[in-house]
Design a protein around this motif. Structure first.
Motif, PDB file in Angstrom:
ATOM      1  N   TRP A  79      14.097  -4.388  -8.805  1.00  0.00           N
ATOM      2  CA  TRP A  79      13.878  -3.249  -9.705  1.00  0.00           C
ATOM      3  C   TRP A  79      13.318  -2.109  -8.856  1.00  0.00           C
ATOM      4  O   TRP A  79      12.187  -2.192  -8.392  1.00  0.00           O
ATOM      5  N   PHE A 102      12.873   3.470 -10.651  1.00  0.00           N
ATOM      6  CA  PHE A 102      13.159   3.026 -12.010  1.00  0.00           C
ATOM      7  C   PHE A 102      11.861   2.696 -12.747  1.00  0.00           C
ATOM      8  O   PHE A 102      11.646   3.145 -13.881  1.00  0.00           O
ATOM      9  N   ALA A 126      18.739  -7.628 -16.082  1.00  0.00           N
ATOM     10  CA  ALA A 126      19.931  -7.259 -15.322  1.00  0.00           C
ATOM     11  C   ALA A 126      20.633  -8.504 -14.808  1.00  0.00           C
ATOM     12  O   ALA A 126      20.006  -9.388 -14.222  1.00  0.00           O
ATOM     13  N   ILE A 148      21.742  -5.459 -19.152  1.00  0.00           N
ATOM     14  CA  ILE A 148      22.409  -4.619 -18.160  1.00  0.00           C
ATOM     15  C   ILE A 148      23.312  -5.484 -17.287  1.00  0.00           C
ATOM     16  O   ILE A 148      22.886  -6.522 -16.783  1.00  0.00           O
ATOM     17  N   SER A 153      28.260   0.319  -6.578  1.00  0.00           N
ATOM     18  CA  SER A 153      28.918   1.293  -7.452  1.00  0.00           C
ATOM     19  C   SER A 153      29.805   2.240  -6.645  1.00  0.00           C
ATOM     20  O   SER A 153      29.295   3.067  -5.885  1.00  0.00           O
ATOM     21  N   VAL A 185      24.252  -2.058 -21.344  1.00  0.00           N
ATOM     22  CA  VAL A 185      24.666  -1.095 -20.318  1.00  0.00           C
ATOM     23  C   VAL A 185      25.522  -1.834 -19.297  1.00  0.00           C
ATOM     24  O   VAL A 185      25.113  -2.886 -18.781  1.00  0.00           O
ATOM     25  N   MET A 207      30.184   2.902 -12.076  1.00  0.00           N
ATOM     26  CA  MET A 207      29.039   2.012 -11.843  1.00  0.00           C
ATOM     27  C   MET A 207      29.517   0.603 -11.554  1.00  0.00           C
ATOM     28  O   MET A 207      30.424   0.095 -12.209  1.00  0.00           O
ATOM     29  N   PHE A 230      21.684  -0.895  -8.442  1.00  0.00           N
ATOM     30  CA  PHE A 230      20.790   0.153  -8.920  1.00  0.00           C
ATOM     31  C   PHE A 230      20.629   1.246  -7.858  1.00  0.00           C
ATOM     32  O   PHE A 230      19.537   1.481  -7.348  1.00  0.00           O
ATOM     33  N   LEU A 246      22.227   6.707  -9.627  1.00  0.00           N
ATOM     34  CA  LEU A 246      22.359   6.380 -11.053  1.00  0.00           C
ATOM     35  C   LEU A 246      21.047   6.539 -11.817  1.00  0.00           C
ATOM     36  O   LEU A 246      20.982   6.196 -12.998  1.00  0.00           O
ATOM     37  N   TYR A 294      20.387   5.498 -15.856  1.00  0.00           N
ATOM     38  CA  TYR A 294      19.533   4.373 -16.238  1.00  0.00           C
ATOM     39  C   TYR A 294      18.284   4.842 -16.994  1.00  0.00           C
ATOM     40  O   TYR A 294      17.936   4.291 -18.046  1.00  0.00           O
ATOM     41  N   ILE A 309      17.844   3.945 -20.995  1.00  0.00           N
ATOM     42  CA  ILE A 309      16.860   2.923 -21.358  1.00  0.00           C
ATOM     43  C   ILE A 309      15.581   3.560 -21.884  1.00  0.00           C
ATOM     44  O   ILE A 309      15.003   3.095 -22.879  1.00  0.00           O
TER      45      ILE A 309
END
Length: 315
Positions: free
Chosen positions: A37, A41, A117, A141, A186, A241, A272, A276, A280, A284, A288
């Motif tokens: 993560w 984010f 995720a 996700i 991505s 997502v 995508m 992460f 993006l 995201y 979210i």
């Protein structure tokens, strides 16, 4: 980082944001620690008024590694699945969901927005299914309901995530991680070389390499039954997502998940993949953060869940 005891395992976790703000629990995917993560984010969600908790699942990072559970025979499991036979794993995704719910309890958090995720999305779904009192909302996700027909990866993507590094050395692990992200990443939002190296290096340096633990996590995924019927019984707001160009779990799996959850909102993002990248971040964080804020607003108005309209793409 602190640890707590939950569901019989020790879980390493980190909290970002102000204690007392509405909680978001982040559940990461296969073979990836809490470092998966990104900081941008977590800080971004905290900046939107949430207390964000990320943690290491069992058998990864600095949480409990269940060496006594042995090493599963993945090739045998796959062969039995292809033959239509049931398989067993050292532990289940339901056990991992109980870990996540137990973490919230150990932290004194009654309810949280549960965001997962990939494999973490599967676990997040099971938190909502098995521990409904803990889940204020669900965000799934780049994940799947477990329905085999819509969830098949491209062979090169599955081969990439399962290929071991050339050796357990730090540099070989970093090189392998970068190679994986280049395969599953991505295409419309490519991470820079420096970004890829920083992401992978942080994960490699977070904890020692444990191949048997990684195999036990994959065994849990392979042994998990479809969740569609149980997802249809959910009564909480949900957001799905997914990347339109995800080579590991195709967009059809996200569409299937959203169709299985009453009232779920679906966001399919062109370009995508299964990662992460910071490119993006607006997608995201807006998707979210805005979703969780709408749920909070609905609760303040007396507990009524807000209405969501399915959508494709993004503005």
């Amino acid at each position: 980082m602190p640890r707590v005891r939950a569901n019989g395992v020790d879980l390493e976790y980190e909290s970002i944001g102000r204690k007392g703000d509405p909680a978001i629990l982040l559940v990461m995917g296969f073979a990836t620690s809490l470092t998966g993560w990104p900081d941008w984010f977590c800080r971004g969600l905290a900046g939107k008024g949430f207390c964000v908790i990320r943690f290491d699942n069992r058998d990864i990072g600095r949480s409990t590694h269940l060496a006594e559970a042995g090493v599963p025979d993945l090739a045998g499991m796959i062969a039995r699945l292809e033959a239509g036979s049931a398989v067993a794993a050292p532990y289940s995704l339901d056990d991992m969901a109980a870990d996540a719910a137990g973490l919230l309890g150990a932290l004194g958090i009654a309810r949280a927005h549960v965001v997962g995720a990939s494999m973490g999305g599967m676990i997040a779904q099971l938190v909502a299914i098995n521990h409904p009192a803990r889940a204020k909302s669900l965000v799934s996700i780049m994940s799947t309901s477990g329905r085999h027909a819509v969830s098949q990866p491209r062979p090169e993507a599955f081969a990439a995530i399962m290929a071991p590094p050339a050796s357990p050395s730090r540099e070989d692990r970093i090189a392998n991680g970068i190679r994986v992200l280049r395969v599953i990443g991505s295409p419309g939002f490519p991470a820079t070389d420096d970004e890829l190296r920083a992401i992978v290096t942080r994960g490699v340096d977070h904890a020692p390499y444990d191949p048997p633990g990684i195999l036990r996590q994959m065994a849990a995924v392979l042994a998990a039954p479809e969740r569609n019927d149980r997802l249809r019984k959910l009564k909480i707001p949900a957001l799905v997502v997914h990347g339109a160009d995800d080579p590991l779990i195709p967009a059809s799996a996200g569409e299937d998940t959203a169709k299985s959850i009453p009232g779920a909102e679906l966001l399919i993002v062109p370009g995508m993949g299964h990662d992460f990248p910071e490119a993006l971040a607006p997608v995201y964080l807006d998707a979210i953060g805005d979703f969780a804020a709408k749920v909070e607003a609905g609760e303040r108005l007396g507990g009524a869940a807000p209405a969501f309209a399915p959508r494709d793409g993004f503005a």
